[in-house]
Write a protein that holds these residues in place. Sequence first.
Motif, PDB file in Angstrom:
ATOM      1  N   GLY A  41     -19.839  25.520 -33.206  1.00  0.00           N
ATOM      2  CA  GLY A  41     -19.245  26.655 -32.533  1.00  0.00           C
ATOM      3  C   GLY A  41     -19.119  26.539 -31.030  1.00  0.00           C
ATOM      4  N   HIS A  42     -19.307  25.361 -30.445  1.00  0.00           N
ATOM      5  CA  HIS A  42     -19.235  25.203 -28.995  1.00  0.00           C
ATOM      6  C   HIS A  42     -18.149  24.201 -28.606  1.00  0.00           C
ATOM      7  N   VAL A  43     -17.631  24.379 -27.411  1.00  0.00           N
ATOM      8  CA  VAL A  43     -16.632  23.477 -26.850  1.00  0.00           C
ATOM      9  C   VAL A  43     -17.335  22.496 -25.921  1.00  0.00           C
ATOM     10  N   ALA A  44     -17.071  21.231 -26.087  1.00  0.00           N
ATOM     11  CA  ALA A  44     -17.566  20.231 -25.143  1.00  0.00           C
ATOM     12  C   ALA A  44     -16.710  20.359 -23.886  1.00  0.00           C
ATOM     13  N   ASP A  45     -17.340  20.652 -22.747  1.00  0.00           N
ATOM     14  CA  ASP A  45     -16.595  21.043 -21.559  1.00  0.00           C
ATOM     15  C   ASP A  45     -17.102  20.302 -20.321  1.00  0.00           C
ATOM     16  N   VAL A  46     -16.191  19.678 -19.592  1.00  0.00           N
ATOM     17  CA  VAL A  46     -16.553  18.969 -18.371  1.00  0.00           C
ATOM     18  C   VAL A  46     -17.143  19.930 -17.341  1.00  0.00           C
ATOM     19  N   ASN A  47     -16.727  21.186 -17.369  1.00  0.00           N
ATOM     20  CA  ASN A  47     -17.269  22.183 -16.447  1.00  0.00           C
ATOM     21  C   ASN A  47     -18.745  22.446 -16.722  1.00  0.00           C
ATOM     22  N   ASP A  48     -19.104  22.545 -17.996  1.00  0.00           N
ATOM     23  CA  ASP A  48     -20.515  22.702 -18.344  1.00  0.00           C
ATOM     24  C   ASP A  48     -21.320  21.524 -17.806  1.00  0.00           C
ATOM     25  N   PHE A  49     -20.792  20.325 -18.001  1.00  0.00           N
ATOM     26  CA  PHE A  49     -21.463  19.116 -17.512  1.00  0.00           C
ATOM     27  C   PHE A  49     -21.692  19.197 -16.001  1.00  0.00           C
ATOM     28  N   MET A  50     -20.662  19.554 -15.266  1.00  0.00           N
ATOM     29  CA  MET A  50     -20.775  19.607 -13.803  1.00  0.00           C
ATOM     30  C   MET A  50     -21.775  20.663 -13.350  1.00  0.00           C
ATOM     31  N   TRP A  51     -21.675  21.878 -13.906  1.00  0.00           N
ATOM     32  CA  TRP A  51     -22.557  22.955 -13.465  1.00  0.00           C
ATOM     33  C   TRP A  51     -23.989  22.748 -13.941  1.00  0.00           C
ATOM     34  N   ASN A  52     -24.181  22.160 -15.122  1.00  0.00           N
ATOM     35  CA  ASN A  52     -25.533  21.820 -15.568  1.00  0.00           C
ATOM     36  C   ASN A  52     -26.178  20.839 -14.592  1.00  0.00           C
ATOM     37  N   HIS A  93     -10.618  24.665 -14.891  1.00  0.00           N
ATOM     38  CA  HIS A  93      -9.518  25.310 -15.602  1.00  0.00           C
ATOM     39  C   HIS A  93     -10.079  26.247 -16.664  1.00  0.00           C
ATOM     40  N   ASP A  94      -9.652  27.504 -16.614  1.00  0.00           N
ATOM     41  CA  ASP A  94     -10.045  28.492 -17.615  1.00  0.00           C
ATOM     42  C   ASP A  94     -11.566  28.567 -17.773  1.00  0.00           C
ATOM     43  N   TYR A  95     -12.249  28.627 -16.633  1.00  0.00           N
ATOM     44  CA  TYR A  95     -13.710  28.649 -16.626  1.00  0.00           C
ATOM     45  C   TYR A  95     -14.170  29.822 -15.776  1.00  0.00           C
ATOM     46  N   GLU A  96     -15.075  30.611 -16.279  1.00  0.00           N
ATOM     47  CA  GLU A  96     -15.496  31.823 -15.595  1.00  0.00           C
ATOM     48  C   GLU A  96     -16.724  31.586 -14.729  1.00  0.00           C
ATOM     49  N   VAL A  97     -16.824  32.368 -13.668  1.00  0.00           N
ATOM     50  CA  VAL A  97     -17.961  32.276 -12.742  1.00  0.00           C
ATOM     51  C   VAL A  97     -19.267  32.553 -13.484  1.00  0.00           C
ATOM     52  N   ALA A  98     -19.257  33.517 -14.392  1.00  0.00           N
ATOM     53  CA  ALA A  98     -20.466  33.838 -15.152  1.00  0.00           C
ATOM     54  C   ALA A  98     -20.950  32.633 -15.962  1.00  0.00           C
ATOM     55  N   ASP A  99     -20.024  31.878 -16.532  1.00  0.00           N
ATOM     56  CA  ASP A  99     -20.401  30.678 -17.282  1.00  0.00           C
ATOM     57  C   ASP A  99     -21.007  29.630 -16.357  1.00  0.00           C
ATOM     58  N   ALA A 100     -20.411  29.463 -15.188  1.00  0.00           N
ATOM     59  CA  ALA A 100     -20.934  28.495 -14.219  1.00  0.00           C
ATOM     60  C   ALA A 100     -22.352  28.879 -13.801  1.00  0.00           C
ATOM     61  N   LEU A 101     -22.563  30.153 -13.480  1.00  0.00           N
ATOM     62  CA  LEU A 101     -23.895  30.605 -13.072  1.00  0.00           C
ATOM     63  C   LEU A 101     -24.921  30.436 -14.194  1.00  0.00           C
TER      64      LEU A 101
END
Length: 191
Positions: free
Chosen positions: A141-152, A83-91
Amino acid sequence: MSFNPPGEVPALPVALAVGVVAFVVQLVLLLWGGRFSWSRAAVAAGIAVYAAGIVANTVFPIFLSPAQSEEPWSPALALIPFHDYEVADALANVLVFVPLGVLIPLLMRRPSRWKVLVTAAAVSLTIELLQLAAQRLFSGGHVADVNDFMWNTFGGAVGYAAFVLLSRVPVLSTILNRFRWHSTTATPHTV
């Protein structure tokens, strides 16, 4: 002359301290274990630089005197996958964790995809929890994000897959074995 806003903790001194401590701890482990070599020390240096970079880029900025607000504060936490997550962030998150997927098996006696995956996931979870804590304690200044966790975590798996493929090339396997912290003549386990 300071480039940091008032109350902002500069990232560089903290990141340098993290890197130095990480390097010294690893060197001590290598020396105590009787496994010191320059190639293993190079892995320790790589991990130290990686750790310093991760801290500087994922935990900072933090502020000791955050701006006052009339609204009640609540931490920024994103728990909805994709949700509200960009491809560039995932990459970017995948690419940042690929080196970890290569470094982890160099440290393990018997690396496996599950051990590396769990370790990468644990590192990623630690980063997200540190971001949440930094928000709560220091207006980070950062958001704890489940998407970051998954892509990392996926990035760690990609790095390990690359490591396994490189280990299957005899010349590269010989080179990689010089950097392993535990001697082995076999290629890494895939299960």
